[in-house]
Design an enzyme around this catalytic site. Structure first.
Site, mmCIF file in Angstrom:
data_model
loop_
_atom_site.group_PDB
_atom_site.id
_atom_site.type_symbol
_atom_site.label_atom_id
_atom_site.label_comp_id
_atom_site.label_asym_id
_atom_site.label_seq_id
_atom_site.Cartn_x
_atom_site.Cartn_y
_atom_site.Cartn_z
ATOM 1 N N ASP A 39 0.298 -19.493 0.428
ATOM 2 C CA ASP A 39 0.185 -20.374 1.592
ATOM 3 C C ASP A 39 1.172 -19.996 2.688
ATOM 4 O O ASP A 39 0.837 -20.010 3.863
ATOM 5 C CB ASP A 39 0.497 -21.822 1.180
ATOM 6 C CG ASP A 39 -0.657 -22.449 0.404
ATOM 7 O OD1 ASP A 39 -1.812 -22.055 0.648
ATOM 8 O OD2 ASP A 39 -0.389 -23.325 -0.444
ATOM 9 N N ARG B 86 3.225 -36.690 4.903
ATOM 10 C CA ARG B 86 1.994 -37.339 4.462
ATOM 11 C C ARG B 86 2.315 -38.642 3.730
ATOM 12 O O ARG B 86 1.585 -39.628 3.849
ATOM 13 C CB ARG B 86 1.187 -36.393 3.566
ATOM 14 C CG ARG B 86 0.599 -35.226 4.335
ATOM 15 C CD ARG B 86 -0.306 -34.371 3.476
ATOM 16 N NE ARG B 86 -1.107 -33.487 4.330
ATOM 17 C CZ ARG B 86 -2.167 -32.807 3.926
ATOM 18 N NH1 ARG B 86 -2.573 -32.896 2.664
ATOM 19 N NH2 ARG B 86 -2.852 -32.049 4.750
ATOM 20 N N ALA C 180 -0.276 -25.355 7.604
ATOM 21 C CA ALA C 180 -1.227 -26.008 8.514
ATOM 22 C C ALA C 180 -2.369 -26.599 7.695
ATOM 23 O O ALA C 180 -2.729 -26.064 6.645
ATOM 24 C CB ALA C 180 -1.768 -24.991 9.512
ATOM 25 N N ARG D 76 -8.271 -28.070 7.749
ATOM 26 C CA ARG D 76 -9.439 -28.848 8.158
ATOM 27 C C ARG D 76 -9.586 -28.934 9.672
ATOM 28 O O ARG D 76 -10.584 -29.427 10.167
ATOM 29 C CB ARG D 76 -9.328 -30.276 7.606
ATOM 30 C CG ARG D 76 -8.237 -31.081 8.277
ATOM 31 C CD ARG D 76 -8.069 -32.465 7.697
ATOM 32 N NE ARG D 76 -7.471 -32.425 6.376
ATOM 33 C CZ ARG D 76 -7.154 -33.513 5.678
ATOM 34 N NH1 ARG D 76 -7.425 -34.716 6.165
ATOM 35 N NH2 ARG D 76 -6.605 -33.420 4.493
#
Ligand SMILES: *[C@@H]1O[C@H](CO)[C@@H](O)[C@H](O)[C@H]1NC(C)=O
Length: 441
Positions: free
Chosen positions: A178, A256, A313, A316
């Site tokens: 990632d 989040r 990032a 979506r």
């Protein structure tokens, strides 16, 4: 939506191969509900020509029937266009792509002999890497690291490209993880590493994400969410969308967790919930229960879409932009290949990385509904004009072409590399009738 649909069955589209009894072509008509339609097809065999009929009732529309002169090859047909310049022209690829220029500016030259030694020494032990060489339009690979499953996405785009067009000989390393890897700063010796995510704190060369790439290659195949299907599934009209801001996802970043806490404090303003706990300890009293996955298309019942980083990032964003809700995007050091072309307040509403102004930005959107709607529309236009399948093919090809031109030694098939095979196509073998580029034009 921004105007209106004449009804999703307003047009009938039929594709046939005039000289064949059966045509193995899947066709879909997608109603974008703004007065425009997308028609797409996927071929399972190759044909000499195709007849495309577009009718409304029993009347032909515009110049229908259209005859597409071929040969027209199906996706698995290994039949590359020899002259890449002709292919680039047919694909209407842009002359230059700013992100490619920016990324490659860090590498005035690339020495394949040198990076073939240095990159595995520096990263090969700890990271999941693929070392690729494309030579005579064939793909060779050596992998480093334990977790190399994601190479299938890179293999797939390289094989797909080499079936379509003659690629330059080129040697490069792909980071399957990632996080971007090249954290050095000039004048240190920088290594060119291709990654799916870039950041302002690294010098990796960014490519379209594996997710977006896969959705292009598997369009009308095994993926249901792609950049076209999403356009025909954007839920209620703007005026009828739910004005609670929406988010679903997993717990891959601290912010989040903050977002979900905020949602529990202000449930009428934000509906944010986790569909999975993996990275942090799940404390139900703080973060609520884990909720069921909902279809991505259902996101567009809501007017305000929150885009917040995951490990890097959030991949979506292309799909969120393609819908007709407005995107609120967290400020972030991470980016996909197109973020630097996006403008805050034009294509999305920005909010601070610590979420401190998110409620304020949502209030702004509610108080400025017309502006918010225009931002939604610009974001959608950007996605339609920059993030579709042809753009993704162009991006990869241009990237490898420009990178290849920087090479100062010959790309080689190195010790330990194996050939990546094209898929077997026993069912519909294809014969290549590719004519010389100049006859074709
Ligand atoms: C809008 O969505 C919220 C959160 O999902 C829900 O509680 C609310 O009932 C919805 N409002 C309407 C009018 O449907």
């Amino acid at each position: 939506r921004f105007t209106s649909s004449p009804g999703e069955n307003a047009f009938q589209v039929k594709i046939t191969a005039p000289e064949e009894q059966f045509t193995r072509v899947g066709v879909q008509v997608l109603d974008r509900k703004d007065g425009s339609f997308l028609v797409r097809y996927r071929m399972y065999a190759s044909y000499k020509s195709l007849r495309i009929e577009v009718k409304t009732g029993d009347k032909h529309v515009a110049k229908s029937p259209y005859i597409l002169k071929g040969p027209i090859y199906h996706e698995n047909c290994d039949c590359p266009q020899e002259e890449s310049s002709a292919w680039l022209e047919e694909m209407k690829c842009p002359q230059t792509i700013p992100q490619i220029q920016r990324d490659l500016a860090n590498f005035p030259i690339v020495d394949p002999d040198k990076i073939a030694k240095e990159i595995p020494q520096r990263f090969g032990q700890r990271q999941s890497l693929c070392h690729y060489t494309i030579k005579d339009n064939e793909v060779y690979i050596k992998t480093y690291g334990e977790h190399v499953g994601f190479r299938i996405f890179m293999d797939a785009i390289l094989l797909s490209l080499t079936r379509k067009v003659k690629m330059p000989d080129v040697e490069f390393f792909v980071n399957l993880g990632d996080w971007p890897l090249e954290k050095r700063k000039p004048p240190q010796n920088l290594h060119p590493i291709f990654s799916w995510c870039g950041s302002s704190e690294s010098k990796d060369i960014v490519m379209p994400t594996y997710d977006l790439t896969d959705s292009v290659l598997e369009t009308m195949g095994r993926v249901s969410l792609d950049m076209m299907s999403v356009q025909a599934n954007t839920g209620p009209l703007w005026e009828d969308k739910n004005t609670t801001a929406f988010w679903r996802g997993r717990d891959s970043r601290k912010e989040r967790l903050e977002l979900v806490k905020l949602s529990r404090k202000y449930p009428e303003i934000i509906d944010a919930a986790f569909t999975n706990f993996f990275f942090f300890k799940h404390d139900e009293s703080l973060y609520g229960p884990i909720v069921k996955h909902i279809s991505f298309f259902d996101f567009f019942k809501y007017k305000y879409q929150i885009n917040i980083d995951g490990t890097v990032a959030a991949y979506r964003l292309p799909y969120l932009l393609a819908g007709d809700s407005v995107v609120l995007k967290q400020d972030s050091i991470y980016y996909e290949h197109f973020y630097n072309e996006l403008q805050p307040w034009k294509h999305y509403i920005p909010f601070k990385s610590d979420l401190s102004d998110l409620l304020e930005k949502l209030q702004w959107a509610k108080d400025h509904d017309e502006e918010a709607k225009n931002i939604a529309k610009s974001g959608q236009e950007f996605a339609r004009n920059n993030l579709m399948g042809d753009h993704i093919f162009c991006y990869y090809f241009k990237l490898f072409q420009e990178y290849a031109s920087l090479q100062v030694s010959e790309p080689k098939i190195r010790d330990g590399m194996e050939k990546v095979q094209q898929p077997d196509d026993d069912l519909f073998p294809c014969t290549c009738h590719r004519k010389k580029a100049k006859d074709e034009l």
